[in-house]
Design a protein around this motif. Structure first.
Motif, PDB file in Angstrom:
ATOM      1  N   THR A   1       0.830  -1.201   0.000  1.00  0.00           N
ATOM      2  CA  THR A   1       0.000   0.000   0.000  1.00  0.00           C
ATOM      3  C   THR A   1       0.866   1.253   0.000  1.00  0.00           C
ATOM      4  O   THR A   1       1.996   1.236   0.502  1.00  0.00           O
ATOM      5  CB  THR A   1      -0.909   0.028   1.244  1.00  0.00           C
ATOM      6  N   PRO A   2       0.351   2.360  -0.552  1.00  0.00           N
ATOM      7  CA  PRO A   2       1.080   3.627  -0.458  1.00  0.00           C
ATOM      8  C   PRO A   2       1.241   4.025   1.012  1.00  0.00           C
ATOM      9  O   PRO A   2       0.354   3.767   1.830  1.00  0.00           O
ATOM     10  CB  PRO A   2       0.168   4.622  -1.185  1.00  0.00           C
TER      11      PRO A   2
ATOM     12  N   THR B   1      -1.663 -13.386   9.521  1.00  0.00           N
ATOM     13  CA  THR B   1      -2.736 -12.384   9.513  1.00  0.00           C
ATOM     14  C   THR B   1      -2.340 -11.129   8.732  1.00  0.00           C
ATOM     15  O   THR B   1      -2.908 -10.052   8.930  1.00  0.00           O
ATOM     16  CB  THR B   1      -3.122 -12.000  10.955  1.00  0.00           C
ATOM     17  N   VAL B   2      -1.372 -11.278   7.838  1.00  0.00           N
ATOM     18  CA  VAL B   2      -0.817 -10.131   7.112  1.00  0.00           C
ATOM     19  C   VAL B   2      -1.896  -9.354   6.356  1.00  0.00           C
ATOM     20  O   VAL B   2      -1.894  -8.120   6.350  1.00  0.00           O
ATOM     21  CB  VAL B   2       0.307 -10.599   6.157  1.00  0.00           C
TER      22      VAL B   2
ATOM     23  N   ALA C   1       3.833  -4.215   8.039  1.00  0.00           N
ATOM     24  CA  ALA C   1       3.363  -2.823   8.071  1.00  0.00           C
ATOM     25  C   ALA C   1       2.943  -2.294   6.706  1.00  0.00           C
ATOM     26  O   ALA C   1       2.038  -1.465   6.607  1.00  0.00           O
ATOM     27  CB  ALA C   1       4.445  -1.920   8.656  1.00  0.00           C
ATOM     28  N   HIS C   2       3.581  -2.769   5.650  1.00  0.00           N
ATOM     29  CA  HIS C   2       3.299  -2.166   4.341  1.00  0.00           C
ATOM     30  C   HIS C   2       1.960  -2.603   3.754  1.00  0.00           C
ATOM     31  O   HIS C   2       1.564  -2.134   2.685  1.00  0.00           O
ATOM     32  CB  HIS C   2       4.446  -2.450   3.355  1.00  0.00           C
ATOM     33  N   LYS C   3       1.240  -3.469   4.468  1.00  0.00           N
ATOM     34  CA  LYS C   3      -0.111  -3.839   4.034  1.00  0.00           C
ATOM     35  C   LYS C   3      -1.168  -2.883   4.585  1.00  0.00           C
ATOM     36  O   LYS C   3      -2.323  -2.942   4.187  1.00  0.00           O
ATOM     37  CB  LYS C   3      -0.444  -5.270   4.476  1.00  0.00           C
TER      38      LYS C   3
ATOM     39  N   LYS D   1       7.747  -0.490   4.262  1.00  0.00           N
ATOM     40  CA  LYS D   1       8.193  -1.850   3.982  1.00  0.00           C
ATOM     41  C   LYS D   1       9.353  -2.210   4.899  1.00  0.00           C
ATOM     42  O   LYS D   1      10.003  -1.349   5.471  1.00  0.00           O
ATOM     43  CB  LYS D   1       8.624  -1.984   2.520  1.00  0.00           C
ATOM     44  N   GLY D   2       9.614  -3.511   5.016  1.00  0.00           N
ATOM     45  CA  GLY D   2      10.784  -3.959   5.772  1.00  0.00           C
ATOM     46  C   GLY D   2      10.595  -3.986   7.267  1.00  0.00           C
ATOM     47  O   GLY D   2      11.574  -4.046   8.014  1.00  0.00           O
TER      48      GLY D   2
END
Length: 377
Positions: A12-13, A178-179, A201-203, A208-209
Motif C-alpha cells: 500500500t502507499p 494475519t498479514v 506494516a506495508h499492508k 516496507k521492511g
C-alpha cells in the motif's frame, strides 16, 4: 491519465502522517536502542512505547510482540521456533498458504524430519473443517496448525474462531498469517485463541521492511538470528527504529478509521463487481471474492472467459497496476499455486487478475479500468 494503482494486497502507499513520523525520527532519534547513553535510551524508549501501543490494539501485553523485518520473517520465526523450541513434531497447513509458510514447512520437514499434513480446501478456497478435525484427532504428536486468516490471492476468510476451538479441543498450537487482515479487521487476541500471528506494516499504509510476530505469553522463543540479543533475545539485529515508529502510526490510523475506510472500500468493490458483470456474464470470481461476508473487502480475484497472456501487461502499459496472483511471485514463470489448487485445469488456464483496493482508490479509477478492460477484451 494519472497512473491507477489496484494492487494494494501486494503493498500500500505510505500514509503521509506515517512519512512525517518517520522523517522526524530520522532527524531527531538516530541513537542505537542498545546503547546506554541518552541517544540510545531515547531510541529504546520510542521502540518500547511503540511496542506497547501496538500490543494494545490486539489486547495483549507488550512482551508478546516481537519486531521483525516483515510478515515472511515473522512466519518463519514462529514455525522455526515451534519445531526447535516447543517440541512440535507435526504441522497441519493447507496448499493455498503463502509461500512464507509453505516453503518453511518444506524446509522444516526436510531438515528436522517432522510431519506436514495438508487440510483439504474446496473450490472456493475454504478449509474443510471436518477434515481438519480428523487430522487433529488422528495422532498424539505435538501439533501446530498454520492457516492464514485471509488468503492473499483470492481473499477467502478463514473461520478463525472455529479453527481456534478445534485446536484448543485437541491441544494443538494455532498460528495464523494475519498479514492481509491486520489494519483491515479487528483482532482481539483475548477473545480468539491464537497462539501466534504475523503482521507486515506495508499492508496497512506503513513502511516496507518491518512487521511483527505475536507469541502468546508462556512460549519461549529461540531466535533464528544470533548476535546482539535484541528483542529480549528473540531476534538479534539493531531495531529499525524509524520503520517501527512508522508501523505504529500506520496501525493507529488504520484502526482509528477502520469502519469508515471499510464502508468506502466495500462500496468500490461492489461497484466494480457490478460493472464487470455488465461486460460479460461469463466473467467469474475466484474463491469467494465476490462475497463481502466471506472474503476480504480489499481483494477481488477475477477470472476472465479468455486466455490472454498479455492482459496484465496491456493494463500496465495503460497505467493500471494489478496482479496476476501474488506479487511475491513476480518474476516467476509458475502460475498461481492457489488457483491451481482450487480450479480444474480448464478454468485455471483462463486469465485471472487480482484487483485490490485501498482508501486511496477512487470511483474514477474503477471507471477507467472498466473502460480499458472493455477495450482489451
Amino acid at each position: 491519465m494519472s497512473p491507477i494503482y489496484l494492487d494494494n494486497a501486494a503493498t500500500t502507499p505510505i500514509d503521509k502522517e506515517v512519512l512525517e513520523v518517520m522523517y522526524t525520527s530520522m532527524q531527531e532519534n538516530f541513537g542505537n536502542p542498545s546503547s546506554t547513553h541518552q541517544f540510545g535510551r531515547k531510541a529504546k524508549s520510542a521502540v518500547e512505547t511503540a511496542r506497547k501501543n501496538i500490543a494494545k490494539h490486539f489486547n495483549v501485553s507488550a512482551s508478546e510482540i516481537i519486531f521483525t523485518a516483515g510478515g515472511t520473517e515473522a512466519d518463519n520465526l514462529i514455525l522455526h521456533n515451534a519445531i526447535l523450541n516447543l517440541n512440535v513434531k507435526r504441522i497441519i497447513t493447507s496448499k493455498i498458504e503463502h509461500h512464507a509458510v509453505l516453503h518453511m514447512c518444506s524446509y522444516l520437514k526436510k531438515t528436522y524430519n517432522i510431519s506436514v499434513d495438508y487440510v483439504t480446501v474446496d473450490k472456493f478456497g475454504s478449509i474443510n473443517l471436518s477434515h481438519l478435525e480428523e487430522l487433529l484427532s488422528n495422532t498424539n504428536d505435538k501439533t501446530l496448525v498454520s492457516l492464514m486468516h485471509i488468503n492473499n490471492e483470492i481473499g477467502t476468510i478463514l473461520p478463525i474462531d472455529e479453527v481456534a476451538v478445534l485446536c484448543k479441543k485437541q491441544d494443538a498450537l494455532f498460528h495464523s498469517d494475519t498479514v492481509q487482515a491486520i489494519g483491515h479487521y479487528t483482532i482481539d487476541l483475548q477473545k480468539t485463541s491464537l497462539d501466534f500471528i504475523a503482521a507486515s506494516a506495508h499492508k496497512f499504509h506503513g513502511p516496507k521492511g518491518v512487521g511483527f510476530a505475536f507469541f502468546r505469553k508462556g512460549f519461549g522463543i529461540l531466535p533464528m538470528l544470533h548476535g546482539g540479543n535484541q528483542e529480549n533475545g528473540a531476534r538479534s539485529s539493531t531495531e529499525n527504529v524509524h520503520a517501527i515508529l512508522g508501523m505504529e502510526k500506520g496501525l493507529e490510523i488504520a484502526i482509528s478509521n477502520l469502519e469508515k475506510d471499510r464502508n468506502y472500500i466495500e462500496s468500490l468493490k461492489l461497484y466494480f463487481i457490478s460493472e464487470l458483470q455488465k461486460i460479460s456474464d461469463n466473467i467469474q470470481f475466484n474463491g469467494l471474492s465476490s462475497d463481502l461476508e466471506k472474503s476480504s473487502y480489499t481483494i477481488l480475484s477475477v477470472r476472465f472467459p479468455v486466455i490472454n497472456e498479455m492482459l496484465l501487461f496491456s493494463l500496465d502499459l495503460a497505467g493500471i497496476a494489478v496482479s496476476g496472483g501474488s506479487a511475491c511471485q513476480s518474476g516467476s514463470n509458475k502460475g498461481s499455486h492457489v488457483l491451481s489448487e482450487i480450479l480444474v485445469d480448464k478454468e485455471a488456464d483462463k486469465t485471472s487478475i487480482r484487483f485490490s483496493f485501498s482508501k486511496y482508490t477512487t470511483k474514477e479509477d474503477i471507471d477507467v479500468t472498466i473502460l480499458k478492460l472493455k477495450e482489451l477484451l
